[in-house]
Design an enzyme around this catalytic site. Structure first.
Site, PDB file in Angstrom:
ATOM      1  N   SER A  99      17.567  68.447 -39.665  1.00  0.00           N
ATOM      2  CA  SER A  99      18.482  69.596 -39.637  1.00  0.00           C
ATOM      3  C   SER A  99      19.623  69.442 -38.645  1.00  0.00           C
ATOM      4  CB  SER A  99      17.696  70.865 -39.288  1.00  0.00           C
ATOM      5  OG  SER A  99      16.714  71.140 -40.256  1.00  0.00           O
ATOM      6  N   GLU A 133      17.138  27.643  11.979  1.00  0.00           N
ATOM      7  CA  GLU A 133      17.374  26.403  11.236  1.00  0.00           C
ATOM      8  C   GLU A 133      18.489  25.542  11.825  1.00  0.00           C
ATOM      9  OE1 GLU A 133      15.963  24.869   8.877  1.00  0.00           O
ATOM     10  OE2 GLU A 133      14.619  26.265   7.906  1.00  0.00           O
TER      11      GLU A 133
END
Length: 709
Positions: free
Chosen positions: A364, A103
């Site tokens: 329980s 680029e």
């Protein structure tokens, strides 16, 4: 005679010279006017430019991360975009090299504009008859365009971009400009920035990319919609290969590397963004709506493993069943994993409901704390004997889960077998109010009916509690009785050492030692963890909570809407998940702690007289004993033992109620006697009728007649 010299006539300027001079002056004036006009335009443009963004305040996706900064779940911006902030240091260096080479090779040296590229682009524009062949934009100019959000396919737009690029170069460093590009570059749809693109297309962070992956990510921002791999596979492939060819031509990569990269497939669909710890992440964003990054105490590796476990096991049980798992460090209280459901998007099982914080009946699971209080108060020892016989507490008559009574058992066995009646007898002695108080010491928040004092029903699940609460309680037991404040990274850190102990160290160790003897499920190994299961009334909730030397894990299984799940229990539904969760701890596995000073190692016969047998303050309460009954086989039934084939399979005879020891008879002849066991076996000679009888220690008995074949 004088000769007069003739003076030459002055030369007249040539017409073309005058015209050229005039033309030059005119051009000068025009250029000067153009420069003045251009300067005016640039001044005007500069005044309209948006402020230079700062990465620290740039609107980005909020992200929730784990204890090591690893991404758990990102959220879109207010505009619905995936824009994850990133920096050059967090991106594969190979990608950065390829990006700059393709680029903007002069990025590190120019001041925002590459004039040679601009001249080339202008010449190509003219030669192509007004068609754009190449843009000539630097990365800085591209950042300017991304900030402005405007197209630059005209002269004014390009000029504005150039002015903006110049300002960016004066206000930001090269790394800051590159960081803005890495965060804002478009990658198709609502994806912005290389980090979001890498996650969406490759399912990973951009820290390590293949050459093919890097080339695709270089190519996409040039034409993000046309080259989207999930929309146009051929265009994406062609653009990636074009980048590879260009990089070979300029010497950035070798031809062999490019050839190999071209063989790598292109993704054909977007991947979903991470959504780990979905419920906790949503809570974090609600708690800190302005935060960009929110750190939790979770361990991403463990979170991911337990989420997969919860989802897989829920599917095996029932589509409408959900699973919740919570893991925490016993010493620090840091939550290591929080799985709120079997899947956030699981509609049948209401996956949007966070079951780690839902109030349910604990079954329980509070029994260990009940017995721990008895140990602490000096009322019992694990080897103390206690009666498991039908007992009424006013209008409250507890029964065991299986409907059978074992008679005289040790506290150790009463807890490992999760017998209900002994637990209620002990709770009646230590007091339900004390139990609720100790739950609150453990940072739990038990929910009782309004204006109602704690009752004995609390011990068997008659209270509302959350999975997070239970994990906190068991963390305290595993921490030698010291309370553990669970912390997930949200809100202020808890202040240590301000709460009284939940249990004393000896009582806590007794409980842990008993829980280590609870028989494991089929997929577990005995003694590795201390754990307890629980099943709420009506098979609505299955629980399993356990700990080793470092970690406590709680599991809940059930339907979020509270509907019964036939056959669901803690031991069959939740316990296997618990043991698999501990298998996924990896290096965190640790042995259970050793006994603290003061622990009494003794059999029942070696105990001091007051501890040999648990005695309720009201002995009349537990003095009523029913006569023994033969629970199996039932009277008048046929029992198939395969005797017709000549085998001699034993017949199991089971007893409930009564006072041991029991004497067993077959057709009047004794065949067994045991001190505490409530069953025995008898091997018949052959098929036929047999009368089975049993007599307990007080001379009471029962008989049944069955046919054996």
């Amino acid at each position: 005679m004088m000769v007069l010299e003739e003076k030459p006539e002055p030369q007249q300027p040539r017409p073309w010279v005058a015209r050229l001079t005039l033309l030059g002056f005119s051009v000068f004036v025009l250029v000067l006017a153009g420069v003045i006009q251009l300067s005016s335009w640039m001044t005007t443009i500069a005044q309209t430019l948006p402020p230079t963004p700062d990465l620290a305040t740039l609107p980005v996706s909020a992200e929730v991360v784990d204890r090591d900064g690893l991404l758990l779940r990102p959220f879109t911006t207010d505009g619905g975009r995936w824009r994850l902030p990133t920096t050059r240091a967090a991106v594969d260096k190979r990608f950065i090299d390829m990006l700059l080479a393709y680029e903007d090779r002069g990025f590190m040296s120019h001041e925002g504009i590459a004039w040679n590229s601009m001249a080339r682009a202008a010449g190509q524009f003219l030669l192509a008859g007004g068609r754009v062949v190449s843009g000539g934009s630097t990365l800085t100019m591209q950042v300017a365009r991304l900030i402005e959000g405007q197209p630059t396919r005209n002269a004014y737009g390009k000029l504005k971009q150039m002015v903006h690029a110049g300002r960016l170069e004066t206000e930001l460093s090269k790394d800051e400009i590159l960081d803005l590009y890495l965060t804002l570059a478009p990658y198709g749809g609502n994806i912005e920035g290389i980090r979001a693109a890498s996650l969406a297309y490759f399912g990973k962070e951009p820290t390590r990319l293949t050459t093919a992956e890097a080339a695709l990510l270089v190519a996409l921002p040039q034409s993000p919609e046309a080259r989207r791999p999930d929309r146009d596979h051929a265009a994406a492939l062609a653009s990636r290969n074009m980048v590879l060819d260009r990089l070979v031509a300029i010497g950035t990569i070798a031809e062999e590397e490019a050839r190999a990269a071209k063989l790598e497939p292109i993704p054909t669909a977007r991947r979903p963004f991470p959504m780990m710890a979905a419920h906790m992440a949503e809570a974090a964003v609600r708690a800190e709506p302005e935060a960009r990054t929110i750190g939790l105490t979770l361990d991403k590796r463990l979170q991911e493993a337990l989420e997969r476990l919860a989802s897989a096991r829920a599917r095996l049980i029932d589509p409408k069943v959900s699973v919740a798992i919570l893991a925490a460090d016993i010493r620090t209280g840091e939550v290591l994993s929080s799985v709120g459901s079997a899947g956030l998007l699981a509609t049948e099982s209401s996956g949007f409901v966070d079951m780690t914080t839902a109030i349910r009946s604990p079954g329980s699971t509070l029994k260990p704390l009940i017995y721990g209080l008895a140990f602490e108060l000096g009322l019992a020892h694990p080897e103390s004997l206690i009666e498991d016989r039908p007992t009424a507490f006013g209008g409250y008559v507890p029964v065991n889960f299986d409907g059978f009574n074992r008679g005289t058992v040790t506290i150790h066995d009463a807890l490992t077998e999760s017998l209900n009646i002994p637990a209620v007898v002990v709770l009646d002695a230590v007091g339900p109010a004390r139990l609720v108080s100790r739950l609150r010491r453990a940072y739990a928040d038990p929910r009782l009916p309004v204006d109602t004092a704690p009752s004995l029903a609390v011990g068997l699940g008659g209270v509302g509690i959350t999975l997070r609460d239970l994990v906190s309680v068991y963390a305290a037991i595993g921490n030698g009785g010291k309370p553990v404040h669970l912390y997930d990274g949200l809100g202020p850190l808890p202040e240590p050492g301000l709460t009284a102990p939940v249990l004393d160290p000896v009582a806590a160790w007794y409980v842990a030692d008993i829980l280590a003897d609870v028989p494991p499920p089929l997929n577990g190994s005995p003694g590795r963890i201390a754990y307890k299961t629980g099943t709420s009334y009506g098979y609505r909730d299955g629980w399993a909570i356990g700990f080793d030397g470092k970690t406590v894990i709680g599991v809940w299984v059930g339907r979020p809407d509270g509907a019964p799940v036939p056959g669901l229990s803690g031991i069959t539904g939740a316990a296997p998940i618990l043991f698999e969760a501990f298998d996924r701890l990896g290096s965190r596995k640790a042995a259970l702690p050793k006994a603290p000073p003061g622990v009494l190692f003794a059999s029942n016969t070696e105990l001091p007289a007051p501890l040999k047998r648990f005695r309720h303050p009201d002995e009349d309460l537990v003095a009523r004993v029913s006569s023994p009954e033969i629970a199996f086989p039932g009277d008048g039934v046929d029992v198939d033992l395969g005797l017709g084939a000549g085998s001699q399979s034993p017949l199991v005879v089971k007893i409930r109620n009564g006072v041991p020891p029991f004497t067993f008879f077959a057709n009047g002849a004794p065949f067994g006697r045991s001190q505490f066991a409530r069953q025995d076996t008898w091997t018949p000679d052959g098929p036929g009728y047999v009368t089975l009888s049993v007599v307990d220690a007080e001379g009471r008995g029962d008989s049944v007649t069955v046919f054996l074949n």
